[in-house]
Design a protein around this motif. Structure first.
Motif, PDB file in Angstrom:
ATOM      1  N   VAL A 111       0.847  -1.217   0.000  1.00 24.99           N
ATOM      2  CA  VAL A 111       0.000   0.000   0.000  1.00 24.99           C
ATOM      3  C   VAL A 111       0.873   1.256   0.000  1.00 24.99           C
ATOM      4  CG1 VAL A 111      -2.068  -1.079   1.013  1.00 24.99           C
ATOM      5  CG2 VAL A 111      -0.444   0.095   2.528  1.00 24.99           C
ATOM      6  N   LYS A 112       2.029   1.172   0.634  1.00 24.35           N
ATOM      7  CA  LYS A 112       2.932   2.328   0.596  1.00 24.35           C
ATOM      8  C   LYS A 112       3.388   2.597  -0.838  1.00 24.35           C
ATOM      9  CE  LYS A 112       6.922   4.627   2.174  1.00 24.35           C
ATOM     10  NZ  LYS A 112       8.125   4.701   2.969  1.00 24.35           N
ATOM     11  N   ALA A 113       3.766   1.524  -1.530  1.00 28.30           N
ATOM     12  CA  ALA A 113       4.212   1.683  -2.933  1.00 28.30           C
ATOM     13  C   ALA A 113       3.081   2.251  -3.785  1.00 28.30           C
ATOM     14  CB  ALA A 113       4.679   0.345  -3.475  1.00 28.30           C
ATOM     15  N   ALA A 114       1.841   1.928  -3.438  1.00 27.07           N
ATOM     16  CA  ALA A 114       0.695   2.422  -4.210  1.00 27.07           C
ATOM     17  C   ALA A 114       0.386   3.893  -3.902  1.00 27.07           C
ATOM     18  CB  ALA A 114      -0.537   1.566  -3.907  1.00 27.07           C
ATOM     19  N   GLY A 115       0.899   4.423  -2.795  1.00 25.60           N
ATOM     20  CA  GLY A 115       0.677   5.830  -2.483  1.00 25.60           C
ATOM     21  C   GLY A 115       0.006   6.094  -1.143  1.00 25.60           C
ATOM     22  N   ALA A 116      -0.303   5.037  -0.369  1.00 24.16           N
ATOM     23  CA  ALA A 116      -0.914   5.262   0.956  1.00 24.16           C
ATOM     24  C   ALA A 116       0.078   6.001   1.847  1.00 24.16           C
ATOM     25  CB  ALA A 116      -1.292   3.922   1.584  1.00 24.16           C
ATOM     26  N   ASN A 117      -0.436   6.878   2.707  1.00 26.83           N
ATOM     27  CA  ASN A 117       0.472   7.566   3.628  1.00 26.83           C
ATOM     28  C   ASN A 117       0.250   7.202   5.095  1.00 26.83           C
ATOM     29  OD1 ASN A 117      -1.882   9.055   3.830  1.00 26.83           O
ATOM     30  ND2 ASN A 117      -1.054  10.885   2.842  1.00 26.83           N
ATOM     31  N   LEU A 118      -0.718   6.318   5.370  1.00 30.98           N
ATOM     32  CA  LEU A 118      -0.950   5.830   6.735  1.00 30.98           C
ATOM     33  C   LEU A 118      -1.353   4.357   6.659  1.00 30.98           C
ATOM     34  CD1 LEU A 118      -3.081   8.897   7.754  1.00 30.98           C
ATOM     35  CD2 LEU A 118      -1.067   8.254   9.040  1.00 30.98           C
ATOM     36  N   LEU A 119      -0.916   3.582   7.657  1.00 33.50           N
ATOM     37  CA  LEU A 119      -1.232   2.143   7.685  1.00 33.50           C
ATOM     38  C   LEU A 119      -2.295   1.869   8.749  1.00 33.50           C
ATOM     39  CD1 LEU A 119      -0.521  -0.880   6.982  1.00 33.50           C
ATOM     40  CD2 LEU A 119       1.162  -0.744   8.847  1.00 33.50           C
ATOM     41  N   ARG A 120      -3.374   1.191   8.352  1.00 32.04           N
ATOM     42  CA  ARG A 120      -4.380   0.797   9.335  1.00 32.04           C
ATOM     43  C   ARG A 120      -4.265  -0.698   9.632  1.00 32.04           C
ATOM     44  NH1 ARG A 120     -10.249   0.014   9.189  1.00 32.04           N
ATOM     45  NH2 ARG A 120      -9.609  -1.898  10.232  1.00 32.04           N
ATOM     46  N   GLY A 121      -4.859  -1.103  10.752  1.00 32.51           N
ATOM     47  CA  GLY A 121      -4.920  -2.519  11.098  1.00 32.51           C
ATOM     48  C   GLY A 121      -5.523  -2.623  12.485  1.00 32.51           C
ATOM     49  N   GLY A 122      -6.542  -3.475  12.630  1.00 33.77           N
ATOM     50  CA  GLY A 122      -7.205  -3.608  13.931  1.00 33.77           C
ATOM     51  C   GLY A 122      -6.475  -4.611  14.806  1.00 33.77           C
ATOM     52  N   ALA A 123      -6.114  -4.196  16.008  1.00 37.36           N
ATOM     53  CA  ALA A 123      -5.503  -5.108  16.978  1.00 37.36           C
ATOM     54  C   ALA A 123      -6.577  -5.544  17.982  1.00 37.36           C
ATOM     55  CB  ALA A 123      -4.351  -4.414  17.682  1.00 37.36           C
ATOM     56  N   PHE A 124      -7.440  -4.622  18.346  1.00 39.64           N
ATOM     57  CA  PHE A 124      -8.589  -4.911  19.221  1.00 39.64           C
ATOM     58  C   PHE A 124      -9.823  -4.742  18.351  1.00 39.64           C
ATOM     59  CE2 PHE A 124      -5.170  -3.481  21.900  1.00 39.64           C
ATOM     60  CZ  PHE A 124      -5.217  -4.344  22.983  1.00 39.64           C
ATOM     61  N   LYS A 125     -10.579  -5.813  18.145  1.00 40.37           N
ATOM     62  CA  LYS A 125     -11.684  -5.759  17.186  1.00 40.37           C
ATOM     63  C   LYS A 125     -13.059  -5.774  17.865  1.00 40.37           C
ATOM     64  CE  LYS A 125     -11.484  -5.487  13.554  1.00 40.37           C
ATOM     65  NZ  LYS A 125     -11.316  -4.227  12.809  1.00 40.37           N
ATOM     66  N   PRO A 126     -13.915  -4.811  17.511  1.00 43.13           N
ATOM     67  CA  PRO A 126     -15.282  -4.800  18.065  1.00 43.13           C
ATOM     68  C   PRO A 126     -16.187  -5.694  17.224  1.00 43.13           C
ATOM     69  CG  PRO A 126     -14.914  -2.850  16.714  1.00 43.13           C
ATOM     70  CD  PRO A 126     -13.696  -3.714  16.576  1.00 43.13           C
ATOM     71  N   ARG A 127     -16.297  -6.975  17.523  1.00 45.98           N
ATOM     72  CA  ARG A 127     -17.065  -7.908  16.702  1.00 45.98           C
ATOM     73  C   ARG A 127     -18.478  -8.096  17.252  1.00 45.98           C
ATOM     74  NH1 ARG A 127     -13.873 -10.809  13.315  1.00 45.98           N
ATOM     75  NH2 ARG A 127     -15.802 -10.869  12.097  1.00 45.98           N
ATOM     76  N   GLU A 185      -7.676   0.924  16.297  1.00 45.72           N
ATOM     77  CA  GLU A 185      -8.831   1.261  17.152  1.00 45.72           C
ATOM     78  C   GLU A 185      -8.570   1.021  18.635  1.00 45.72           C
ATOM     79  OE1 GLU A 185     -12.646  -0.283  15.888  1.00 45.72           O
ATOM     80  OE2 GLU A 185     -13.585   0.241  17.811  1.00 45.72           O
ATOM     81  N   LEU A 186      -8.941   2.047  19.426  1.00 44.44           N
ATOM     82  CA  LEU A 186      -8.887   1.954  20.893  1.00 44.44           C
ATOM     83  C   LEU A 186     -10.301   1.640  21.373  1.00 44.44           C
ATOM     84  CD1 LEU A 186      -7.381   2.573  23.646  1.00 44.44           C
ATOM     85  CD2 LEU A 186      -8.255   4.904  23.410  1.00 44.44           C
ATOM     86  N   MET A 187     -10.440   0.547  22.142  1.00 44.23           N
ATOM     87  CA  MET A 187     -11.781   0.197  22.625  1.00 44.23           C
ATOM     88  C   MET A 187     -11.943   0.443  24.119  1.00 44.23           C
ATOM     89  SD  MET A 187     -13.030  -2.982  20.250  1.00 44.23           S
ATOM     90  CE  MET A 187     -13.183  -4.060  21.591  1.00 44.23           C
ATOM     91  N   SER A 188     -10.814   0.525  24.838  1.00 40.53           N
ATOM     92  CA  SER A 188     -10.930   0.615  26.294  1.00 40.53           C
ATOM     93  C   SER A 188      -9.929   1.625  26.850  1.00 40.53           C
ATOM     94  CB  SER A 188     -10.643  -0.778  26.874  1.00 40.53           C
ATOM     95  OG  SER A 188     -10.249  -0.679  28.208  1.00 40.53           O
TER      96      SER A 188
END
Ligand code: PEP
Ligand code: MN
Length: 338
Positions: free
Chosen positions: A117-133, A164-167
């Motif tokens: 995604v960086k090579a494609a032009g993204a400037n921030l990386l997302r990814g959920g570590a704590f997931k609200p399912r 994401e911050l959940m707590s």
């Protein structure tokens, strides 16, 4: 604030209501018509429960003239806010391109996606570590191990991270490690969590609640700002409607409405809005054309096996194509990604 009195109120009744208004530190301006009297109230009414005036028997109704939010309001801050996320600017002509998997699943997965995604032009990386399912039996995220993987990917690529911050229990560690703290749709009105965000100076990505009105969403931004953290970015991610073909309905009108009523940047998340990968590209283009300040898009190197939201995730190649097209639209309307 305006107070409309009942027809044919007496001078004593008017004076009584005026006194109630003045007791709350406001000035008054009386407008007397042939039948009706209106009291215009001058001063800061944000901390006043205006419905209290309706307790008086000579009052018909009480209305706000201005929005109930102040710090988030464009009326008191005419210029666009530009939020600096560890060197990446979002707002006022700067486009935030946030991309990455729904959930952190392994070091290899995040590193591979981050690099592409960086090579494609993204400037921030997302990814959920704590997931609200929705289901307690679904994958709940890797927790702090997931956060550490995001930090590794940041070290390897230089991309600041969004998660994401959940707590409130994780507030300190997020403050230390996360560049842009996401508050998810389901926590948009978790007021205790919002208030605690005032204790830190990290930028906040505030997602719109599934059923939240614009005013409720902007009031949640106001909570964070009033608590002392003015670095808020709004994120529209689709709202619940009667339509069940798509996961949610992307409210593109939130872009011009948000820009008119607030000075905060607005990022669009077309992935959670439509819930289908093939809806992401057209909605992302429409969002940028409508003036969005950024896009948050789920990208997965192997969506068929994703532990969360594979059906709405783009493969890296598709993301690259999308960014190429979106950049052309952004250029026309005077926005660029740092
Ligand atoms: C997410 O971005 O992974 C997410 C859970 O989003 P939302 O809170 O908008 O559902
Ligand atoms: Mn997701």
């Amino acid at each position: 604030m305006i107070i409309v009195l009942k027809p044919r109120t007496t001078k004593q009744e008017i004076a009584r209501v005026e006194e109630m208004v003045k007791a709350r530190g406001l000035d008054t301006h009386i407008i007397e018509g042939s039948e009706m009297t209106i009291i215009g109230c001058i001063g800061d009414t944000t901390r006043i429960d205006i419905k209290l005036f309706e307790v008086d028997p000579s009052v018909t109704k009480v209305m706000h003239v201005q929005e109930p939010y102040k710090l988030a309001s464009r009326a008191f801050h005419p210029e666009d806010s530009v939020i600096d996320v560890s060197g990446v600017k979002i707002g006022g002509g700067h486009l935030g391109l946030i991309a990455g998997p729904c959930s952190v699943e392994s070091t290899e997965q995040v590193l591979e996606i981050a690099t592409t995604v960086k090579a494609a032009g993204a400037n921030l990386l997302r990814g959920g570590a704590f997931k609200p399912r929705t289901s307690p039996y679904s994958f709940q995220g890797m927790g702090l191990d997931g956060l550490n993987i995001l930090c590794e990917a940041k070290a390897a690529t230089g991309l600041p991270i969004v998660t994401e911050l959940m707590s409130t229990a994780h507030l300190d560690i997020f403050h230390e490690k996360v560049d842009l703290i996401q508050i998810g749709a389901r926590n948009m009105q978790n007021f205790d969590l919002l208030k605690r965000l005032g204790d830190i100076d990290r930028p906040i990505l505030l997602k719109r609640g599934l059923n939240a009105t614009y005013e409720e969403w902007f009031m949640s931004a106001e909570y964070i700002m009033a608590a002392g953290n003015e670095n808020v970015i709004l994120c529209e991610r689709g709202i619940r409607t009667f339509e069940s073909f798509t996961r949610n309905t992307l409210d593109l009108q939130s872009i011009p409405v948000g820009r008119k009523l607030t000075h905060l940047p607005i990022v669009i998340d077309p992935s959670h809005a439509g819930g289908k990968w093939w809806l992401v590209e057209p909605m992302a283009k429409a969002a940028v054309a409508a003036g969005a300040d950024g896009l948050m898009i789920e990208v997965h190197n192997n969506p068929e096996c994703a532990l969360c939201d594979g059906a709405q995730s783009l493969k890296p190649k598709k993301y690259e194509e999308l960014i190429r097209q979106v950049s052309g639209i952004a250029k026309i309307i005077g926005k660029t990604a740092d």
